[in-house]
Design a protein around this motif. Structure first.
Motif, PDB file in Angstrom:
ATOM      1  N   ASP A 166       0.844  -1.187   0.000  1.00  0.00           N
ATOM      2  CA  ASP A 166       0.000   0.000   0.000  1.00  0.00           C
ATOM      3  C   ASP A 166       0.884   1.243   0.000  1.00  0.00           C
ATOM      4  OD1 ASP A 166      -2.345   1.528   0.109  1.00  0.00           O
ATOM      5  OD2 ASP A 166      -2.213   1.690   2.288  1.00  0.00           O
ATOM      6  N   GLY A 167       0.697   2.112  -0.970  1.00  0.00           N
ATOM      7  CA  GLY A 167       1.517   3.318  -1.078  1.00  0.00           C
ATOM      8  C   GLY A 167       2.725   3.157  -1.986  1.00  0.00           C
ATOM      9  N   ILE A 168       2.994   1.928  -2.451  1.00  0.00           N
ATOM     10  CA  ILE A 168       4.119   1.716  -3.358  1.00  0.00           C
ATOM     11  C   ILE A 168       3.835   2.378  -4.702  1.00  0.00           C
ATOM     12  CG2 ILE A 168       5.334  -0.033  -4.729  1.00  0.00           C
ATOM     13  CD1 ILE A 168       6.309  -0.030  -1.952  1.00  0.00           C
ATOM     14  N   LYS A 169       4.835   3.043  -5.248  1.00  0.00           N
ATOM     15  CA  LYS A 169       4.747   3.674  -6.561  1.00  0.00           C
ATOM     16  C   LYS A 169       5.707   2.974  -7.521  1.00  0.00           C
ATOM     17  CE  LYS A 169       2.225   6.992  -4.696  1.00  0.00           C
ATOM     18  NZ  LYS A 169       0.767   7.098  -4.921  1.00  0.00           N
ATOM     19  N   VAL A 170       5.333   2.962  -8.798  1.00  0.00           N
ATOM     20  CA  VAL A 170       6.185   2.368  -9.825  1.00  0.00           C
ATOM     21  C   VAL A 170       6.501   3.430 -10.857  1.00  0.00           C
ATOM     22  CG1 VAL A 170       6.442   0.522 -11.527  1.00  0.00           C
ATOM     23  CG2 VAL A 170       5.057   0.131  -9.472  1.00  0.00           C
ATOM     24  N   MET A 171       7.795   3.608 -11.151  1.00  0.00           N
ATOM     25  CA  MET A 171       8.220   4.530 -12.203  1.00  0.00           C
ATOM     26  C   MET A 171       8.460   3.725 -13.486  1.00  0.00           C
ATOM     27  SD  MET A 171      11.593   6.995 -12.449  1.00  0.00           S
ATOM     28  CE  MET A 171      11.052   8.074 -11.125  1.00  0.00           C
ATOM     29  N   TYR A 172       7.897   4.238 -14.590  1.00  0.00           N
ATOM     30  CA  TYR A 172       8.025   3.551 -15.873  1.00  0.00           C
ATOM     31  C   TYR A 172       8.955   4.325 -16.799  1.00  0.00           C
ATOM     32  CZ  TYR A 172       4.213   0.592 -14.325  1.00  0.00           C
ATOM     33  OH  TYR A 172       3.449  -0.300 -13.618  1.00  0.00           O
ATOM     34  N   SER A 173       9.803   3.572 -17.492  1.00  0.00           N
ATOM     35  CA  SER A 173      10.771   4.181 -18.401  1.00  0.00           C
ATOM     36  C   SER A 173      10.058   4.817 -19.586  1.00  0.00           C
ATOM     37  CB  SER A 173      11.768   3.131 -18.892  1.00  0.00           C
ATOM     38  OG  SER A 173      11.097   2.077 -19.565  1.00  0.00           O
ATOM     39  N   GLY A 174      10.769   5.682 -20.261  1.00  0.00           N
ATOM     40  CA  GLY A 174      10.197   6.423 -21.382  1.00  0.00           C
ATOM     41  C   GLY A 174       9.954   7.848 -20.971  1.00  0.00           C
ATOM     42  N   ASN A 175       8.952   8.040 -20.092  1.00  0.00           N
ATOM     43  CA  ASN A 175       8.636   9.383 -19.605  1.00  0.00           C
ATOM     44  C   ASN A 175       8.849   9.518 -18.105  1.00  0.00           C
ATOM     45  OD1 ASN A 175       7.707  10.151 -22.220  1.00  0.00           O
ATOM     46  ND2 ASN A 175       5.749   9.163 -21.796  1.00  0.00           N
ATOM     47  N   ASP A 176       9.410   8.478 -17.473  1.00  0.00           N
ATOM     48  CA  ASP A 176       9.545   8.440 -16.007  1.00  0.00           C
ATOM     49  C   ASP A 176       8.214   8.727 -15.323  1.00  0.00           C
ATOM     50  OD1 ASP A 176      12.180   7.754 -16.148  1.00  0.00           O
ATOM     51  OD2 ASP A 176      12.971   9.723 -15.637  1.00  0.00           O
ATOM     52  N   THR A 177       7.144   8.192 -15.916  1.00  0.00           N
ATOM     53  CA  THR A 177       5.804   8.338 -15.353  1.00  0.00           C
ATOM     54  C   THR A 177       5.664   7.456 -14.118  1.00  0.00           C
ATOM     55  OG1 THR A 177       4.939   8.734 -17.574  1.00  0.00           O
ATOM     56  CG2 THR A 177       3.342   8.177 -15.867  1.00  0.00           C
ATOM     57  N   ILE A 178       4.931   7.944 -13.133  1.00  0.00           N
ATOM     58  CA  ILE A 178       4.758   7.211 -11.879  1.00  0.00           C
ATOM     59  C   ILE A 178       3.288   6.864 -11.677  1.00  0.00           C
ATOM     60  CG2 ILE A 178       4.961   7.335  -9.368  1.00  0.00           C
ATOM     61  CD1 ILE A 178       7.329   9.278  -9.835  1.00  0.00           C
ATOM     62  N   HIS A 179       3.029   5.576 -11.377  1.00  0.00           N
ATOM     63  CA  HIS A 179       1.678   5.101 -11.090  1.00  0.00           C
ATOM     64  C   HIS A 179       1.703   4.254  -9.824  1.00  0.00           C
ATOM     65  CE1 HIS A 179       0.248   6.609 -14.862  1.00  0.00           C
ATOM     66  NE2 HIS A 179       0.969   5.766 -15.585  1.00  0.00           N
ATOM     67  N   PRO A 180       0.598   4.215  -9.083  1.00  0.00           N
ATOM     68  CA  PRO A 180       0.540   3.351  -7.902  1.00  0.00           C
ATOM     69  C   PRO A 180       0.506   1.879  -8.304  1.00  0.00           C
ATOM     70  CG  PRO A 180      -1.609   4.312  -8.327  1.00  0.00           C
ATOM     71  CD  PRO A 180      -0.657   4.971  -9.283  1.00  0.00           C
ATOM     72  N   LEU A 181       1.070   1.033  -7.453  1.00  0.00           N
ATOM     73  CA  LEU A 181       1.030  -0.407  -7.691  1.00  0.00           C
ATOM     74  C   LEU A 181      -0.356  -0.959  -7.357  1.00  0.00           C
ATOM     75  CD1 LEU A 181       2.400  -3.112  -8.349  1.00  0.00           C
ATOM     76  CD2 LEU A 181       3.221  -3.179  -5.987  1.00  0.00           C
ATOM     77  N   LEU A 182      -0.915  -0.531  -6.233  1.00  0.00           N
ATOM     78  CA  LEU A 182      -2.270  -0.912  -5.843  1.00  0.00           C
ATOM     79  C   LEU A 182      -3.162   0.309  -5.970  1.00  0.00           C
ATOM     80  CD1 LEU A 182      -1.585  -3.015  -2.592  1.00  0.00           C
ATOM     81  CD2 LEU A 182      -1.550  -3.765  -4.982  1.00  0.00           C
ATOM     82  N   TRP A 183      -4.349   0.097  -6.514  1.00  0.00           N
ATOM     83  CA  TRP A 183      -5.254   1.220  -6.707  1.00  0.00           C
ATOM     84  C   TRP A 183      -6.675   0.715  -6.854  1.00  0.00           C
ATOM     85  CZ3 TRP A 183      -6.860   3.380 -11.909  1.00  0.00           C
ATOM     86  CH2 TRP A 183      -6.836   2.399 -12.902  1.00  0.00           C
ATOM     87  N   VAL A 184      -7.606   1.639  -7.074  1.00  0.00           N
ATOM     88  CA  VAL A 184      -9.013   1.300  -7.272  1.00  0.00           C
ATOM     89  C   VAL A 184      -9.397   1.684  -8.697  1.00  0.00           C
ATOM     90  CG1 VAL A 184     -11.383   1.807  -6.581  1.00  0.00           C
ATOM     91  CG2 VAL A 184      -9.608   1.563  -4.842  1.00  0.00           C
ATOM     92  N   HIS A 185     -10.012   0.756  -9.408  1.00  0.00           N
ATOM     93  CA  HIS A 185     -10.447   1.018 -10.784  1.00  0.00           C
ATOM     94  C   HIS A 185     -11.371   2.239 -10.785  1.00  0.00           C
ATOM     95  CE1 HIS A 185     -12.266   0.536 -14.720  1.00  0.00           C
ATOM     96  NE2 HIS A 185     -11.498  -0.518 -14.974  1.00  0.00           N
ATOM     97  N   PRO A 186     -11.082   3.264 -11.610  1.00  0.00           N
ATOM     98  CA  PRO A 186     -11.836   4.524 -11.540  1.00  0.00           C
ATOM     99  C   PRO A 186     -13.284   4.416 -11.998  1.00  0.00           C
ATOM    100  CG  PRO A 186     -10.329   4.546 -13.399  1.00  0.00           C
ATOM    101  CD  PRO A 186      -9.987   3.330 -12.600  1.00  0.00           C
ATOM    102  N   PHE A 187     -13.640   3.358 -12.739  1.00  0.00           N
ATOM    103  CA  PHE A 187     -14.997   3.254 -13.272  1.00  0.00           C
ATOM    104  C   PHE A 187     -15.818   2.140 -12.632  1.00  0.00           C
ATOM    105  CE2 PHE A 187     -12.278   4.875 -16.767  1.00  0.00           C
ATOM    106  CZ  PHE A 187     -12.778   6.164 -16.794  1.00  0.00           C
ATOM    107  N   THR A 188     -15.165   1.198 -11.988  1.00  0.00           N
ATOM    108  CA  THR A 188     -15.902   0.101 -11.347  1.00  0.00           C
ATOM    109  C   THR A 188     -15.800   0.140  -9.829  1.00  0.00           C
ATOM    110  OG1 THR A 188     -14.042  -1.466 -11.346  1.00  0.00           O
ATOM    111  CG2 THR A 188     -15.414  -1.367 -13.344  1.00  0.00           C
ATOM    112  N   GLY A 189     -14.771   0.816  -9.312  1.00  0.00           N
ATOM    113  CA  GLY A 189     -14.563   0.852  -7.876  1.00  0.00           C
ATOM    114  C   GLY A 189     -13.930  -0.406  -7.315  1.00  0.00           C
ATOM    115  N   ASN A 190     -13.506  -1.329  -8.185  1.00  0.00           N
ATOM    116  CA  ASN A 190     -12.888  -2.573  -7.726  1.00  0.00           C
ATOM    117  C   ASN A 190     -11.417  -2.351  -7.371  1.00  0.00           C
ATOM    118  OD1 ASN A 190     -15.211  -4.143  -8.135  1.00  0.00           O
ATOM    119  ND2 ASN A 190     -14.724  -4.412 -10.302  1.00  0.00           N
ATOM    120  N   PRO A 191     -10.957  -2.859  -6.223  1.00  0.00           N
ATOM    121  CA  PRO A 191      -9.526  -2.778  -5.910  1.00  0.00           C
ATOM    122  C   PRO A 191      -8.739  -3.607  -6.909  1.00  0.00           C
ATOM    123  CG  PRO A 191     -10.640  -4.243  -4.372  1.00  0.00           C
ATOM    124  CD  PRO A 191     -11.716  -3.589  -5.197  1.00  0.00           C
TER     125      PRO A 191
END
Length: 279
Positions: A166-191
């Motif tokens: 919980d709270g872990i972030k992942v940086m992706y190569s290319g643009n050094d974009t950062i996204h959470p590893l665990l999250w909630v689907h924005p349209f279904t609300g499913n973890p």
């Protein structure tokens, strides 16, 4: 003989107008996710009610498989992409690949097919939400793609791992974009879990007291995730045939090429995507 009143009604409204075209026959896949359309349909010519049904199926099941569809033009594929969101104007093709010196290589420079679990545009700030694929050429018999539910992968995490990640972030190569590893689907609300094995560059969290960035061992994370993806969740594997269409929610489903296609064959899968959201 037909009653005169009934005859007038059928003349006024027309028997054809009372008959629905392209009524969709749906079958669940043998997994916890995904559906397949059993009957022959033309996705460019279905009723508004069936469009709503497809949108709902994609939202709740994550993936729709439409076997042996007629080949769409690029313009038609972009048009049906609008049924699921705002499309990117770019149309791309997934080319055959071969392994050389342990590396994946394409026979052209349009796209790198991957044998690692991934989702589209994970390195972008707003990763693509929906991807639509169609096999546009006669396909080699051994081109297969595997799909897995990211919600199901999340459900296989024990409580200790969920707390640890919980709270872990992942940086992706290319643009050094950062996204959470665990999250909630924005349209279904499913973890859910979100991780692209191709482009993951760094894994870290931020100390809540000092704000210090704490880097993790990415190899340990990848090893743990690989075990979850490969051994703990149901996988649907699709063997492609000419005309097949697969519609995927990238926030719910991950995929990989499970068998190496024959690069000498003139095969290609056309891909269109919808614009996503920031998370």
């Amino acid at each position: 003989m037909m009653d005169l009143g009934l005859r007038k009604i059928t003349q006024n409204f027309g028997i054809k107008k009372l008959t629905r075209k392209n009524i969709i026959d749906i079958q669940n896949l043998k997994t916890s996710f995904g559906v397949q359309i059993n009957n022959k349909i033309d996705i460019t010519d279905i009723s508004g009610q069936e469009i709503i049904r497809l949108q709902s199926l994609l939202k709740h099941k994550g993936m729709i498989v439409i076997p042996s569809h007629r080949i769409l033009s690029e313009e038609e594929q972009i048009k049906i992409t609008t049924l699921f969101g705002t499309p990117h104007k770019k149309v791309s093709y997934i080319a055959p690949h071969i392994k050389m010196s342990g590396q994946l290589n394409t026979t052209n420079n349009t796209y790198l097919s991957s044998s690692l679990w991934h989702s589209d545009y994970s390195h972008s700030k707003n990763p693509a939400h929906v991807s639509i694929f169609q096999m546009t050429e006669v396909v080699h018999q051994e081109w297969e793609t595997s799909f897995i539910s990211l919600h199901q992968v999340y459900s296989k995490l024990n409580d200790d791992i969920k707390k640890k990640w919980d709270g872990i972030k992942v940086m992706y190569s290319g643009n050094d974009t950062i996204h959470p590893l665990l999250w909630v689907h924005p349209f279904t609300g499913n973890p859910s879990i979100y991780f692209d094995f191709r482009f993951a560059k760094e894994v870290f969290d931020i100390c809540t007291t000092t704000g210090e960035i704490l880097f993790k061992n990415i190899n340990d994370t990848i090893s743990s995730l690989n075990d979850l993806f490969s051994k703990k969740a149901a996988i649907y594997t699709h063997r492609w045939c000419s005309g097949d269409i697969i519609i995927v929610d990238n926030y719910a489903i991950s995929r990989k090429e499970s068998l190496q296609p024959d690069y000498s064959q003139n095969t290609a899968i056309r891909r269109t995507t919808t614009k996503g959201v920031y998370f």
